[in-house]
Enzyme design. Structure first.
Site: not given
Length: 313
Positions: A17, A166
């Site tokens: 990401k 995350d």
């Protein structure tokens, strides 16, 4: 995240990401920081192969894909403290988040089955790309399938939040805006963006970067960027990139300032550090543009360069 189930194993391709936006709002009583961040998955993948066993413990083997060891990149002239997290070291025991994710799922489910896992890394470590978190999410998904647990999504999400801020993002699909310490997620619309990324020959410790961060009194907010992302206005997204941690990271290693200067020469839509670093990325006008920029940056010998498109939703 791409999941394939075979007769004897589950294979997961788990993405990286980038943070298009990261604002630090303040320090919380639990020691974490309150943030607002916009995360988008990109087409750079690790691979996890999960093979269940009828009994026994958890075994994990790890290796880097060919050509991605930090030893292949010139070592920087940095003090030892800044070199502490190079991407060669791949722990295979309880210090690995994949192992911990699998162990936590096994403990909470109360099963006696074991697992053999093989992790092939392509996402650089200590880089602000969420590789370890993504791999941990893959272990939860693979274990749930391979062990036949049939846990609902929300139950896996609760475990993911325990493992790291995350990890929940990678259980979901597509871009999201994260609040709290990043684990409170709301999905957002996202068009495809093309990026070039450089992971310099040093990594950064997330807690250490946050220690150097001083929240600003004025609130920026991600609403404008989220709207531009939904409308597919890549040029506007590039002008609205924001990361409060970049200044803090630049105090720890000179590489952040060096990368900022190099990217500023490339006629990009926008550029900044991802997450807590040390990866730096730039948004490009097209896939071809990204490849041209990557070629120029590779010639500068400033780290590992890759191109990747975001995963639109």
């Amino acid at each position: 995240m791409y999941v394939r189930r075979f007769a004897t194993q589950v294979v997961v391709l788990t993405p990286a990401k980038i943070n298009l936006f990261l604002e630090v709002l303040g320090r919380r009583g639990d020691g974490y920081h309150e943030i607002e961040t916009v995360l988008v998955p990109i087409r750079a993948y690790d691979s996890l192969i999960f093979t269940p066993k009828l009994s026994g413990g958890i075994e994990l083997s790890c290796r880097w894909a060919i050509g991605l060891s930090a030893r292949d990149v010139a070592r920087p002239k940095e003090p030892p403290a800044a070199r502490e997290l190079l991407c060669d070291d791949l722990p295979c025991g309880p210090e690995n988040l994949v192992w911990r994710a699998c162990a936590l799922l096994r403990e909470r489910s109360g099963i006696e089955q074991g697992a053999t896992m093989c992790l092939v890394k392509r996402i650089p470590a200590a880089a602000g790309l969420g590789g370890a978190s993504s791999d941990a999410a893959a272990a939860l998904i693979a274990g749930n399938l391979a062990w036949g647990l049939h846990w609902p999504f929300d139950r896996l999400l609760a475990l993911a939040a325990e493992l790291g801020s995350d990890v929940p993002f990678f259980l979901k699909r597509g871009a999201a805006i994260g609040r709290g310490r990043g684990e409170k997620l709301d999905g957002i619309r996202s068009s495809r963006l093309h990026a070039v990324l450089i992971r310099p020959p040093v990594g950064l410790s997330t807690p250490r970067v946050y220690q150097h961060c001083q929240p600003k009194p004025q609130h920026v907010g991600a609403a404008g960027l989220v709207a531009s992302l939904a409308r597919g206005r890549a040029s506007l997204v590039g002008r609205q990139l924001h990361n409060d941690l970049q200044t803090a990271a630049a105090k720890i290693t000179a590489w952040i300032g060096m990368l900022q200067n190099e990217f500023a020469k490339q006629n990009l839509l926008g550029h900044q550090m991802s997450g807590s670093g040390s990866t730096y990325f730039g948004l490009c006008r097209s896939r071809r543009h990204a490849r041209r920029v990557a070629t120029r940056l590779r010639a500068r010998n400033i780290g590992t360069a890759i191109t990747a498109a975001t995963i639109a939703n």
